[in-house]
Design an enzyme around this catalytic site. Sequence first.
Site, PDB file in Angstrom:
ATOM      1  N   HIS A  83     -21.657 -15.829  15.510  1.00  0.00           N
ATOM      2  CA  HIS A  83     -22.149 -16.575  14.350  1.00  0.00           C
ATOM      3  C   HIS A  83     -21.379 -17.885  14.158  1.00  0.00           C
ATOM      4  O   HIS A  83     -20.218 -18.004  14.550  1.00  0.00           O
ATOM      5  CB  HIS A  83     -22.052 -15.722  13.093  1.00  0.00           C
ATOM      6  CG  HIS A  83     -23.028 -14.589  13.081  1.00  0.00           C
ATOM      7  ND1 HIS A  83     -23.251 -13.815  11.970  1.00  0.00           N
ATOM      8  CD2 HIS A  83     -23.852 -14.096  14.045  1.00  0.00           C
ATOM      9  CE1 HIS A  83     -24.173 -12.898  12.240  1.00  0.00           C
ATOM     10  NE2 HIS A  83     -24.541 -13.047  13.499  1.00  0.00           N
ATOM     11  N   GLU A  85     -20.127 -19.228  11.465  1.00  0.00           N
ATOM     12  CA  GLU A  85     -18.927 -19.083  10.645  1.00  0.00           C
ATOM     13  C   GLU A  85     -17.769 -18.533  11.483  1.00  0.00           C
ATOM     14  O   GLU A  85     -16.631 -18.988  11.364  1.00  0.00           O
ATOM     15  CB  GLU A  85     -19.189 -18.130   9.463  1.00  0.00           C
ATOM     16  CG  GLU A  85     -20.327 -18.565   8.562  1.00  0.00           C
ATOM     17  CD  GLU A  85     -21.679 -17.980   8.955  1.00  0.00           C
ATOM     18  OE1 GLU A  85     -22.516 -17.816   8.054  1.00  0.00           O
ATOM     19  OE2 GLU A  85     -21.902 -17.697  10.157  1.00  0.00           O
ATOM     20  N   CYS A 111     -23.276 -13.416   6.699  1.00  0.00           N
ATOM     21  CA  CYS A 111     -23.586 -11.993   6.793  1.00  0.00           C
ATOM     22  C   CYS A 111     -22.344 -11.189   6.396  1.00  0.00           C
ATOM     23  O   CYS A 111     -21.281 -11.760   6.121  1.00  0.00           O
ATOM     24  CB  CYS A 111     -23.999 -11.644   8.228  1.00  0.00           C
ATOM     25  SG  CYS A 111     -22.617 -11.713   9.401  1.00  0.00           S
ATOM     26  N   CYS A 114     -19.232 -11.775   8.809  1.00  0.00           N
ATOM     27  CA  CYS A 114     -18.648 -13.107   8.581  1.00  0.00           C
ATOM     28  C   CYS A 114     -17.953 -13.154   7.218  1.00  0.00           C
ATOM     29  O   CYS A 114     -16.893 -13.750   7.075  1.00  0.00           O
ATOM     30  CB  CYS A 114     -19.715 -14.187   8.670  1.00  0.00           C
ATOM     31  SG  CYS A 114     -20.295 -14.467  10.355  1.00  0.00           S
TER      32      CYS A 114
END
Length: 156
Positions: A83, A85, A111, A114
């Site tokens: 991801h 992040e 999410c 993260c």
Amino acid sequence: MSDTTTVLNPNLHDRPSWDAYFCGITRAVGTRATCSRKAVGAVLVKDKLILATGYNGAPAGLRHCDHTDGRDLLNGHCARSTHAEQNAIVQAARHGIGIEGSTLYCTNNPCLTCTKLIINAGVVRIVYEQEYPDTLAFELLRESGVKVERFGERTG
């Protein structure tokens, strides 16, 4: 305003807010995504300075994500992609950049996974543009005291 300032930037009165500025950069960062499902960008900022950026996609040096005929998908999610992040946090760590007390700008709210990394990294504020349905992530952020804002609702 001086004539020199007007000549250098005739649209000075149209300057974006800091949140709008960093959200625009976040969208640009997302264009580097290597996942064909969704392009996501993240920017870590402190004291109006960019500390690190990240976008979603396969680990560095590996082939890009491919979702043809369900390839690289697990339970409807890309199993190959890291991801945005996560990549921003990793980039800061690789370069020895402390992100405690920073703001994370992201194209989508984080999410659950993260979110846990963001909390542990000491990020104090998140500004996102598009909502990703993850009730538990929002609950953890609320419990941790991380300030969360959807761009446009409370920000520039």
